[in-house]
Design an enzyme around this catalytic site. Structure first.
Site, PDB file in Angstrom:
ATOM      1  N   HIS A  91       0.823  -1.209   0.000  1.00 46.79           N
ATOM      2  CA  HIS A  91       0.000   0.000   0.000  1.00 46.79           C
ATOM      3  C   HIS A  91       0.860   1.262   0.000  1.00 46.79           C
ATOM      4  O   HIS A  91       1.795   1.403   0.786  1.00 46.79           O
ATOM      5  CB  HIS A  91      -0.900  -0.007   1.235  1.00 46.79           C
ATOM      6  N   ALA A 131      -2.651  -5.628   7.055  1.00 49.51           N
ATOM      7  CA  ALA A 131      -1.371  -4.977   7.338  1.00 49.51           C
ATOM      8  C   ALA A 131      -1.271  -3.644   6.600  1.00 49.51           C
ATOM      9  O   ALA A 131      -1.478  -3.577   5.383  1.00 49.51           O
ATOM     10  CB  ALA A 131      -0.222  -5.890   6.933  1.00 49.51           C
ATOM     11  N   VAL A 133       1.212  -1.983   5.676  1.00 50.86           N
ATOM     12  CA  VAL A 133       2.261  -1.936   4.668  1.00 50.86           C
ATOM     13  C   VAL A 133       1.930  -2.813   3.462  1.00 50.86           C
ATOM     14  O   VAL A 133       2.642  -2.771   2.457  1.00 50.86           O
ATOM     15  CB  VAL A 133       3.611  -2.364   5.291  1.00 50.86           C
ATOM     16  N   GLU A 134       0.831  -3.580   3.559  1.00 51.07           N
ATOM     17  CA  GLU A 134       0.483  -4.494   2.463  1.00 51.07           C
ATOM     18  C   GLU A 134      -0.835  -4.081   1.798  1.00 51.07           C
ATOM     19  O   GLU A 134      -0.830  -3.289   0.872  1.00 51.07           O
ATOM     20  CB  GLU A 134       0.458  -5.932   2.988  1.00 51.07           C
ATOM     21  N   MET A 135      -1.968  -4.595   2.299  1.00 56.31           N
ATOM     22  CA  MET A 135      -3.242  -4.295   1.645  1.00 56.31           C
ATOM     23  C   MET A 135      -4.064  -3.255   2.400  1.00 56.31           C
ATOM     24  O   MET A 135      -5.016  -2.695   1.846  1.00 56.31           O
ATOM     25  CB  MET A 135      -4.024  -5.592   1.438  1.00 56.31           C
TER      26      MET A 135
END
Length: 347
Positions: A91, A131, A133-135
């Site tokens: 993201h 998360a 930092v992810e989705m």
């Protein structure tokens, strides 16, 4: 002269692997062939309906807040089940802290993630979605997204018949787990274990013998040649910070136990020839180099170039055949589908 000839013959004999049948018998003491059917999962019966739903969810970027990232983004099924990046991009184009493990054959691992913090693929599927930092999404927003599309409601009800609220965050994870359980990749090494002694060439057999004799098999054994235990990275000699970042203490972040500092789940080695870069840090791009780093760090001995090349040849025999997977056609958005956002919905 006779003594020299005898010595040369002895050296040659030691370099030759055991007879194929003996080598296979030895291999069966340490390894298992892949199952011939899709593994069944505790508390999650795998059905065709769940598999098809899970495949759609695996490919759907709308599970992310931005509408950009899907499970497939970091677990590309065309490139070994990972993203071939040092660490994944998520993201807002943030870089994650660790290298993405392959999703191929992951259902056979003892736990998921490098530190084993997810007990199974259901738990793993929930982590990246939430998360930041992810989705960067939330369970409520995921459910709102899915229930806004009638086709998804139908698919969930078919996959989870009789449930009052079939469309749920838990069922999303169960469906993804069911699909991922199908990602089994039988390889030449499985044919060898199953009795085809010609499935490996002579160099690969020599590499297998070295893999066992050197002690690699201590951590990399079982059906996935790893993925079934936790070990310190740097058991004998700790690598430098260029390979083992000091700030990432591995399983310690899960257990808060001092003895778990720099302990990680042993990497499963199936399809390892496809999944560079290597290690949780993603700092090593060459498989031969990775083998030699392991020799020094874990075994306390130098692995020569010739030995490493033979071990790599054996590891090539772990590259399997992907199941045929057609890219799904996903349901279209509606007026009630939550719109993409650049905000992190879950921290």
């Amino acid at each position: 002269m006779t003594r020299l000839i005898a010595t040369a013959l002895l050296s040659t004999a030691l370099a030759v692997p055991a007879a194929a049948s003996d080598l296979r018998d030895m291999a069966l003491d340490y390894f298992e062939a892949l199952p011939s059917t899709v593994p069944q999962i505790a508390d999650n019966r795998v059905t065709p309906e769940k598999i098809e739903l899970g495949k759609a969810l695996f490919f759907d970027p709308r599970l992310s807040a931005s509408g950009v990232f899907s499970c497939y983004s970091c677990h590309n099924l065309t490139t070994g089940g990972d993203d071939n990046l040092e660490t994944s991009i998520g993201h807002g184009w943030q870089k994650g802290p660790r290298n993405a493990p392959t999703v191929l054959n992951a259902v056979l691992n003892i736990a998921q993630f490098w530190d084993g913090r997810a007990e199974d693929l259901k738990a793993q599927a929930k982590g990246p979605v939430q998360a930041g930092v992810e989705m960067a999404n939330t369970p409520d927003n995921v459910v709102a997204t899915l229930t806004s599309m009638g086709q998804y409601i139908d698919w969930f009800e078919a996959a989870f018949p009789g449930e009052a609220d079939a469309v749920s965050f838990d069922n999303m994870a169960r469906a993804i787990e069911a699909f991922e359980a199908t990602l089994i990749t039988p390889a030449p090494f499985d044919a060898f274990l199953n009795g085809d002694e010609m499935a490996l060439d002579e160099t690969q057999k020599e590499g297998l013998q070295l893999f066992v004799d050197k002690g690699c098999v201590t951590c990399h054994n079982g059906v996935n040649l790893g993925g079934n235990g936790y070990f310190p990275f740097g058991l004998v000699e700790k690598p430098g910070a260029d390979i083992l970042p000091e700030g990432d203490k591995g399983r310690y972040s899960v257990t808060a136990t001092a003895s778990d500092e720099y302990v990680f789940r042993a990497a499963p080695l199936r399809n390892v020839a496809l999944t560079a870069p290597y290690f949780h840090s993603g700092k090593v791009w060459d498989l031969k180099t990775a083998v030699q780093v392991m020799g020094t760090a874990q075994l306390g001995e130098d692995v020569s170039d010739a030995e490493a090349e033979r071990i790599v040849a054996f590891l090539d025999s772990l590259t399997g055949t992907m199941p045929a997977i057609a890219t799904p056609v996903l349901p279209p958005e509606t007026a009630t589908t939550p719109r993409p956002t650049a905000e992190v919905l879950q921290r």
